[in-house]
Design a protein around this motif. Structure first.
Motif, PDB file in Angstrom:
ATOM      1  N   LYS A 119       0.836  -1.201   0.000  1.00  0.00           N
ATOM      2  CA  LYS A 119       0.000   0.000   0.000  1.00  0.00           C
ATOM      3  C   LYS A 119       0.871   1.252   0.000  1.00  0.00           C
ATOM      4  N   TYR A 120       2.071   1.153   0.559  1.00  0.00           N
ATOM      5  CA  TYR A 120       2.970   2.311   0.580  1.00  0.00           C
ATOM      6  C   TYR A 120       3.570   2.579  -0.799  1.00  0.00           C
ATOM      7  N   LEU A 121       3.550   1.575  -1.667  1.00  0.00           N
ATOM      8  CA  LEU A 121       3.978   1.796  -3.051  1.00  0.00           C
ATOM      9  C   LEU A 121       3.042   2.787  -3.729  1.00  0.00           C
ATOM     10  N   ALA A 122       1.745   2.692  -3.428  1.00  0.00           N
ATOM     11  CA  ALA A 122       0.783   3.645  -3.997  1.00  0.00           C
ATOM     12  C   ALA A 122       1.060   5.061  -3.510  1.00  0.00           C
ATOM     13  N   VAL A 123       1.493   5.194  -2.253  1.00  0.00           N
ATOM     14  CA  VAL A 123       1.846   6.522  -1.738  1.00  0.00           C
ATOM     15  C   VAL A 123       3.048   7.067  -2.501  1.00  0.00           C
ATOM     16  N   ALA A 124       4.045   6.223  -2.720  1.00  0.00           N
ATOM     17  CA  ALA A 124       5.240   6.653  -3.453  1.00  0.00           C
ATOM     18  C   ALA A 124       4.904   7.015  -4.894  1.00  0.00           C
ATOM     19  N   GLU A 125       3.993   6.269  -5.494  1.00  0.00           N
ATOM     20  CA  GLU A 125       3.653   6.491  -6.900  1.00  0.00           C
ATOM     21  C   GLU A 125       2.845   7.766  -7.122  1.00  0.00           C
ATOM     22  N   SER A 126       1.843   7.983  -6.290  1.00  0.00           N
ATOM     23  CA  SER A 126       0.874   9.043  -6.598  1.00  0.00           C
ATOM     24  C   SER A 126       0.556   9.980  -5.444  1.00  0.00           C
ATOM     25  N   GLY A 127       1.085   9.692  -4.242  1.00  0.00           N
ATOM     26  CA  GLY A 127       0.654  10.480  -3.090  1.00  0.00           C
ATOM     27  C   GLY A 127      -0.802  10.254  -2.762  1.00  0.00           C
ATOM     28  N   LEU A 128      -1.356   9.098  -3.206  1.00  0.00           N
ATOM     29  CA  LEU A 128      -2.765   8.741  -2.995  1.00  0.00           C
ATOM     30  C   LEU A 128      -3.714   9.735  -3.652  1.00  0.00           C
ATOM     31  N   ARG A 129      -3.316  10.203  -4.821  1.00  0.00           N
ATOM     32  CA  ARG A 129      -4.185  11.075  -5.621  1.00  0.00           C
ATOM     33  C   ARG A 129      -4.209  10.563  -7.062  1.00  0.00           C
ATOM     34  N   ASN A 130      -5.303  10.811  -7.739  1.00  0.00           N
ATOM     35  CA  ASN A 130      -5.437  10.384  -9.134  1.00  0.00           C
ATOM     36  C   ASN A 130      -4.722  11.371 -10.055  1.00  0.00           C
ATOM     37  N   VAL A 131      -3.415  11.318 -10.011  1.00  0.00           N
ATOM     38  CA  VAL A 131      -2.603  12.255 -10.787  1.00  0.00           C
ATOM     39  C   VAL A 131      -2.181  11.630 -12.101  1.00  0.00           C
ATOM     40  N   ARG A 132      -1.684  12.474 -12.989  1.00  0.00           N
ATOM     41  CA  ARG A 132      -1.134  12.027 -14.273  1.00  0.00           C
ATOM     42  C   ARG A 132       0.321  12.438 -14.343  1.00  0.00           C
ATOM     43  N   SER A 133       1.188  11.506 -14.707  1.00  0.00           N
ATOM     44  CA  SER A 133       2.617  11.793 -14.813  1.00  0.00           C
ATOM     45  C   SER A 133       2.925  12.406 -16.176  1.00  0.00           C
ATOM     46  N   PRO A 134       4.074  13.067 -16.328  1.00  0.00           N
ATOM     47  CA  PRO A 134       4.456  13.604 -17.642  1.00  0.00           C
ATOM     48  C   PRO A 134       4.525  12.532 -18.723  1.00  0.00           C
ATOM     49  N   ALA A 135       4.792  11.278 -18.309  1.00  0.00           N
ATOM     50  CA  ALA A 135       4.887  10.183 -19.287  1.00  0.00           C
ATOM     51  C   ALA A 135       3.516   9.615 -19.649  1.00  0.00           C
ATOM     52  N   GLY A 136       2.465  10.029 -18.938  1.00  0.00           N
ATOM     53  CA  GLY A 136       1.117   9.566 -19.248  1.00  0.00           C
ATOM     54  C   GLY A 136       0.568   8.516 -18.306  1.00  0.00           C
ATOM     55  N   ALA A 137       1.316   8.140 -17.248  1.00  0.00           N
ATOM     56  CA  ALA A 137       0.793   7.204 -16.248  1.00  0.00           C
ATOM     57  C   ALA A 137      -0.289   7.895 -15.429  1.00  0.00           C
ATOM     58  N   LYS A 138      -1.296   7.122 -15.012  1.00  0.00           N
ATOM     59  CA  LYS A 138      -2.431   7.715 -14.301  1.00  0.00           C
ATOM     60  C   LYS A 138      -2.860   6.887 -13.109  1.00  0.00           C
ATOM     61  N   GLY A 139      -3.508   7.577 -12.167  1.00  0.00           N
ATOM     62  CA  GLY A 139      -4.174   6.917 -11.065  1.00  0.00           C
ATOM     63  C   GLY A 139      -3.310   6.718  -9.837  1.00  0.00           C
ATOM     64  N   LEU A 140      -3.914   6.118  -8.807  1.00  0.00           N
ATOM     65  CA  LEU A 140      -3.201   5.868  -7.556  1.00  0.00           C
ATOM     66  C   LEU A 140      -1.977   4.997  -7.782  1.00  0.00           C
ATOM     67  N   TRP A 141      -2.072   4.076  -8.759  1.00  0.00           N
ATOM     68  CA  TRP A 141      -0.989   3.126  -9.001  1.00  0.00           C
ATOM     69  C   TRP A 141      -0.156   3.503 -10.227  1.00  0.00           C
ATOM     70  N   GLN A 142      -0.485   4.600 -10.855  1.00  0.00           N
ATOM     71  CA  GLN A 142       0.303   5.141 -11.972  1.00  0.00           C
ATOM     72  C   GLN A 142       0.533   4.126 -13.096  1.00  0.00           C
ATOM     73  N   PHE A 143      -0.557   3.560 -13.580  1.00  0.00           N
ATOM     74  CA  PHE A 143      -0.488   2.650 -14.710  1.00  0.00           C
ATOM     75  C   PHE A 143      -0.318   3.420 -16.019  1.00  0.00           C
ATOM     76  N   MET A 144       0.579   2.937 -16.873  1.00  0.00           N
ATOM     77  CA  MET A 144       0.598   3.390 -18.255  1.00  0.00           C
ATOM     78  C   MET A 144      -0.598   2.744 -18.973  1.00  0.00           C
ATOM     79  N   LYS A 145      -1.021   3.345 -20.075  1.00  0.00           N
ATOM     80  CA  LYS A 145      -2.221   2.868 -20.767  1.00  0.00           C
ATOM     81  C   LYS A 145      -2.097   1.405 -21.188  1.00  0.00           C
ATOM     82  N   THR A 146      -0.986   1.050 -21.822  1.00  0.00           N
ATOM     83  CA  THR A 146      -0.846  -0.315 -22.327  1.00  0.00           C
ATOM     84  C   THR A 146      -0.804  -1.337 -21.193  1.00  0.00           C
ATOM     85  N   THR A 147      -0.093  -1.011 -20.121  1.00  0.00           N
ATOM     86  CA  THR A 147      -0.018  -1.935 -18.987  1.00  0.00           C
ATOM     87  C   THR A 147      -1.379  -2.081 -18.324  1.00  0.00           C
TER      88      THR A 147
END
Length: 298
Positions: A119-147
């Motif tokens: 669960k702490y990986l989600a904190v590291a990835e997104s700060g527990l917010r539905n954010v979008r990265s410059p590379a296009g990853a999204k969500g709490l878990w920062q999934f790329m579209k294809t993945t």
């Protein structure tokens, strides 16, 4: 006599002021170790005390102990503890948001048979917010579209389930279990989650390394597991790191909701929400995965 009394009074006031000022100057420096310089300049140095973050004697990630007897490992952890201890606004927000999202994430992690520490990986990835990265990853878990798509998430112009808390958490569990099976440990699985399977495998092969801690990786992935471990340490021991967030100050989980089946197209979500006594804003707060103002739903 009056003039002499007035002079003595003025002298006494001056002496008292000098004593108070001297006392203030001495007490403002705090305690010092033997041999330390005892100095403070009024109006000069910052009026603060900054201490090193405490490093635990033992810390593990998903049951794998960090080899803190290795000075390199200890210093890398120390760096992340310092960052998370003194990045006040973000860490306080993480502590507040954890009350909202951790119960759901913890339940799904347990159901999927993966360690609670993830669960702490989600904190590291997104700060527990539905954010979008410059590379296009999204969500709490920062999934790329294809993945995200490869792990069962719907991603198109109207629906993006990378922003769906429950579904994206299930997908993250499946992906992390796959990485654990391939690389043999949760620390290496986390590293692969950050840098990609191919990149990690290439580094392991080239460096003949067996553990994450023996690998010399890019700057971000070299810090990644230590960052997650530091987040875990601060979340589990907030007072020790100077964070006092009372339970009533944290964000409560969303109130219970009603599931509504949408059998056909929706021309406008604003009109649809109004029919249920909701604002468009609250519909999107509860359903951030609805990314358009309409739904074709053919």
């Amino acid at each position: 006599m009056k003039r002499i009394g007035w002079s003595l009074g003025l002298l006494l006031v001056f002496f008292c002021g000098f004593v108070v000022f001297s006392s203030y100057s001495d007490s403002g420096t705090g305690s010092f170790e033997e041999g330390e310089e005892k100095k403070i300049e009024i109006g000069g140095d910052l009026p603060q005390i900054v201490r090193a973050a405490p490093i635990p004697d033992y810390l593990d990630f998903c049951g794998e102990a960090l080899p803190l007897d290795n000075f390199d490992v200890k210093e890398r952890l120390d760096r992340e503890l310092l960052v998370n201890s003194y990045y006040h606004s973000s860490t306080v927000q993480h502590l507040k948001l954890a009350k909202r999202y951790f119960p759901t994430i913890e339940r799904i992690l347990a159901e999927e048979g993966v360690p609670d520490d993830l669960k702490y990986l989600a904190v590291a990835e997104s700060g527990l917010r539905n954010v979008r990265s410059p590379a296009g990853a999204k969500g709490l878990w920062q999934f790329m579209k294809t993945t995200g798509k490869s792990y069962g998430l719907t991603v198109n112009s109207e629906v993006d389930e990378r922003l769906h808390t429950e579904k994206s958490t299930r997908a993250a569990c499946k992906y992390l279990k796959h990485l654990k099976n391939r690389f043999g440990s949760w620390t290496l699985a986390a590293a692969a989650y950050n840098m990609g399977e191919a990149g990690l495998n290439k580094n392991i092969t080239a460096q003949r390394a067996k553990t994450y801690f023996d690998l010399n990786l890019n700057a971000e992935t070299s810090r990644y597991v230590f960052r997650i471990a530091a987040i875990k340490q601060v979340h589990q021991n907030p007072y020790r790191y100077g964070f006092y967030v009372d339970d009533h100050e944290k964000y409560d989980p969303f109130p219970p909701t009603v599931q509504v089946e949408v059998p056909g197209a929706v021309a406008n979500w604003g009109d649809w929400a109004a029919n249920y006594g909701l604002s468009y804003r609250m519909l999107k707060v509860y359903n951030p995965w609805l990314v358009d103002s309409k739904l074709t739903n053919s």
